[in-house]
Design an enzyme around this catalytic site. Structure first.
Site, PDB file in Angstrom:
ATOM      1  N   HIS A 131       8.153   8.188   8.763  1.00 34.09           N
ATOM      2  CA  HIS A 131       6.591   8.285   8.473  1.00 34.09           C
ATOM      3  C   HIS A 131       5.810   8.663   9.600  1.00 34.09           C
ATOM      4  O   HIS A 131       6.321   8.391  10.706  1.00 34.09           O
ATOM      5  CB  HIS A 131       6.247   7.220   7.829  1.00 34.09           C
ATOM      6  CG  HIS A 131       6.455   7.177   6.368  1.00 34.09           C
ATOM      7  ND1 HIS A 131       7.980   6.568   5.919  1.00 34.09           N
ATOM      8  CD2 HIS A 131       6.028   7.491   5.086  1.00 34.09           C
ATOM      9  CE1 HIS A 131       8.209   6.472   4.454  1.00 34.09           C
ATOM     10  NE2 HIS A 131       6.965   7.216   4.269  1.00 34.09           N
ATOM     11  N   LYS A 145       1.189   4.904   9.811  1.00 32.76           N
ATOM     12  CA  LYS A 145       1.270   4.014   8.533  1.00 32.76           C
ATOM     13  C   LYS A 145       1.339   2.557   9.088  1.00 32.76           C
ATOM     14  O   LYS A 145       1.885   2.405   9.964  1.00 32.76           O
ATOM     15  CB  LYS A 145       3.097   4.673   8.120  1.00 32.76           C
ATOM     16  CG  LYS A 145       3.115   3.791   6.907  1.00 32.76           C
ATOM     17  CD  LYS A 145       4.402   4.471   6.243  1.00 32.76           C
ATOM     18  CE  LYS A 145       5.085   3.779   4.980  1.00 32.76           C
ATOM     19  NZ  LYS A 145       3.940   3.545   4.067  1.00 32.76           N
TER      20      LYS A 145
HETATM   21  P1  NAP Z   1      -5.630   6.388   5.002  1.00 30.28           P
HETATM   22  O1  NAP Z   1      -5.687   7.941   5.472  1.00 30.28           O
HETATM   23  O2  NAP Z   1      -5.613   5.349   6.067  1.00 30.28           O
HETATM   24  O3  NAP Z   1      -6.673   6.208   3.806  1.00 30.28           O
HETATM   25  C1  NAP Z   1      -7.021   4.906   3.344  1.00 30.28           C
HETATM   26  C2  NAP Z   1      -8.112   4.922   3.039  1.00 30.28           C
HETATM   27  O4  NAP Z   1      -8.519   3.809   2.366  1.00 30.28           O
HETATM   28  C3  NAP Z   1      -9.353   4.986   4.217  1.00 30.28           C
HETATM   29  O5  NAP Z   1     -10.197   5.907   3.830  1.00 30.28           O
HETATM   30  C4  NAP Z   1     -10.072   3.713   4.207  1.00 30.28           C
HETATM   31  O6  NAP Z   1     -11.181   3.767   4.905  1.00 30.28           O
HETATM   32  C5  NAP Z   1      -9.904   3.195   2.937  1.00 30.28           C
HETATM   33  N1  NAP Z   1     -10.248   1.963   2.710  1.00 30.28           N
HETATM   34  C6  NAP Z   1      -9.859   0.764   3.506  1.00 30.28           C
HETATM   35  N2  NAP Z   1     -10.266  -0.348   2.820  1.00 30.28           N
HETATM   36  C7  NAP Z   1     -10.804  -0.005   1.898  1.00 30.28           C
HETATM   37  C8  NAP Z   1     -11.607  -0.616   0.950  1.00 30.28           C
HETATM   38  N3  NAP Z   1     -11.999  -2.197   1.253  1.00 30.28           N
HETATM   39  N4  NAP Z   1     -12.276  -0.266  -0.134  1.00 30.28           N
HETATM   40  C9  NAP Z   1     -12.244   1.072  -0.095  1.00 30.28           C
HETATM   41  N5  NAP Z   1     -11.212   1.932   0.665  1.00 30.28           N
HETATM   42  C10 NAP Z   1     -10.781   1.300   1.643  1.00 30.28           C
HETATM   43  O7  NAP Z   1      -4.008   6.172   4.386  1.00 30.28           O
HETATM   44  P2  NAP Z   1      -3.241   7.372   3.482  1.00 30.28           P
HETATM   45  O8  NAP Z   1      -2.268   7.982   4.342  1.00 30.28           O
HETATM   46  O9  NAP Z   1      -4.287   7.975   2.665  1.00 30.28           O
HETATM   47  O10 NAP Z   1      -2.357   6.249   2.617  1.00 30.28           O
HETATM   48  C11 NAP Z   1      -3.248   5.056   1.698  1.00 30.28           C
HETATM   49  C12 NAP Z   1      -2.024   4.289   1.196  1.00 30.28           C
HETATM   50  O11 NAP Z   1      -1.255   5.116   0.255  1.00 30.28           O
HETATM   51  C13 NAP Z   1      -1.315   3.515   1.977  1.00 30.28           C
HETATM   52  O12 NAP Z   1      -0.755   2.361   1.445  1.00 30.28           O
HETATM   53  C14 NAP Z   1       0.003   4.550   2.097  1.00 30.28           C
HETATM   54  O13 NAP Z   1       1.410   3.779   2.743  1.00 30.28           O
HETATM   55  C15 NAP Z   1       0.089   4.947   0.636  1.00 30.28           C
HETATM   56  N6  NAP Z   1       0.897   6.069   0.266  1.00 30.28           N
HETATM   57  C16 NAP Z   1       1.500   6.124  -0.917  1.00 30.28           C
HETATM   58  C17 NAP Z   1       2.156   7.390  -1.255  1.00 30.28           C
HETATM   59  C18 NAP Z   1       2.915   7.288  -2.759  1.00 30.28           C
HETATM   60  O14 NAP Z   1       3.496   8.214  -3.153  1.00 30.28           O
HETATM   61  N7  NAP Z   1       2.823   6.118  -3.289  1.00 30.28           N
HETATM   62  C19 NAP Z   1       2.217   8.219  -0.490  1.00 30.28           C
HETATM   63  C20 NAP Z   1       1.671   8.477   0.701  1.00 30.28           C
HETATM   64  C21 NAP Z   1       0.943   7.146   1.197  1.00 30.28           C
HETATM   65  P3  NAP Z   1     -11.288   3.700   6.373  1.00 30.28           P
HETATM   66  O15 NAP Z   1     -11.200   5.044   6.714  1.00 30.28           O
HETATM   67  O16 NAP Z   1     -12.820   3.245   6.514  1.00 30.28           O
HETATM   68  O17 NAP Z   1     -10.662   2.619   7.068  1.00 30.28           O
END
Ligand code: NAP
Length: 267
Positions: free
Chosen positions: A156, A160
């Site tokens: 990844h 992550k």
């Molecule tokens: P990311 O770019 O770091 O986005 C996470 C977002 O959540 C950021 O905008 C962050 O805000 C926000 N956040 C943090 N705390 C929060 C809160 N208390 N309330 C509301 N928003 C909050 O991460 P990502 O790559 O999008 O991934 C997000 C999640 O999805 C991870 O757990 C990842 O492992 C998962 N994922 C899942 C799949 C799937 O197929 N299921 C695929 C890819 C990723 P800030 O920027 O202000 O910190």
């Protein structure tokens, strides 16, 4: 037909941005609000120039969001601790959670499962929304009937937070339903650098690679006398996850229980 009313938590994140786009572009769905840890009371348009066309309200407090907006579905793409709070709040307000966030503990998942089943509200936890990744897991589970020696290598991007990935754990769990128990490698093997052989899951190994440039990739290697089999899936962009998110939204409307893994709604 009424549109499905949706709230997205984490709209500024890498996955959240794609989810906002997908919901906006689908006639069956209506984006009602977003949950963000910043910008409470503003609109997405005011808070972020990438969403300048979207006057969607932002809530920081999930209870307030669900009480005000009364959506049908929450899509959560945040962090494990935030996601847990959002999911519990959603269930308490009768909102169906679709959880893409990975890295929640077993205890957190159990608490969500118990609450969803007690309240008879649909809840989908999907460690991977990519259809190809689901097939990669299924094929790995099939192959595990015939191979005991298995190494999972998940790769990844370097932002992550959790390791191993939710997909790797889910793959190992599916494999373990078919694989005869075995501790792999030489009985006297020794790690000269701790961690060299990867994480142990019932005697098979999981390796986590983190590099800029990667998105989400996994290969499962099976070994036996004189042969190996490799099953591999690659997500080259985050749009690859949106077919699964869409499928989950359409399925959850008719669900009244907890479901872990997209494969359970694909058939
Ligand atoms: P990311 O770019 O770091 O986005 C996470 C977002 O959540 C950021 O905008 C962050 O805000 C926000 N956040 C943090 N705390 C929060 C809160 N208390 N309330 C509301 N928003 C909050 O991460 P990502 O790559 O999008 O991934 C997000 C999640 O999805 C991870 O757990 C990842 O492992 C998962 N994922 C899942 C799949 C799937 O197929 N299921 C695929 C890819 C990723 P800030 O920027 O202000 O910190």
């Amino acid at each position: 037909m009424n549109k499905i009313k949706i709230v997205i938590a984490g709209p500024r994140g890498k996955m959240g941005i794609e989810a906002v786009k997908m919901v906006q572009n689908n006639e069956q769905f209506q984006l009602e609000a977003v949950i963000d840890r910043k910008h409470n009371g503003k609109t997405l348009a005011e808070a972020d120039s990438r969403f300048s066309h979207l006057p969607i309200p932002i809530f920081t407090n999930p209870d307030q969001c669900f009480a005000t907006v009364k959506p049908d579905v929450l899509i959560d793409l945040t962090t494990p601790s935030a996601c847990y709070q959002h999911a519990i709040s959603a269930l308490n307000y009768g909102v169906r959670p679709i959880i893409g966030t990975t890295g929640m503990s077993k205890a957190q998942l159990t608490a969500i499962e118990e609450l969803a089943n007690e309240k008879q509200i649909g809840c989908i936890i999907a460690p991977n929304f990519a259809i190809g990744a689901i097939l990669m897991m299924k094929f790995s589970q099939m192959a595990a009937k015939f191979f005991q020696d298995i190494e999972i290598i998940e790769m990844h991007h370097d932002q992550k937070l959790d390791a191993p990935s939710g997909t790797a754990v889910k793959t190992a769990e599916l494999i373990s339903t078919e694989r005869s128990l075995k501790t792999q490698g030489h009985p006297n093997e020794h790690e000269n650098i701790p961690g060299a052989r990867g994480a142990d899951f019932e005697g098979m190994k999981i390796h986590s690679v983190r590099l800029p440039g990667l998105i989400a990739h996994q290969q499962v290697m099976f070994g036996a006398e004189g042969e190996t089999l490799t099953i591999r899936h690659d997500s080259y962009n985050r749009n690859s996850f949106m077919t699964g998110v869409k499928l989950a939204i359409q399925a959850i409307i008719n669900l009244d229980t907890y479901v872990y893994g997209l494969e359970n709604i694909m058939e």
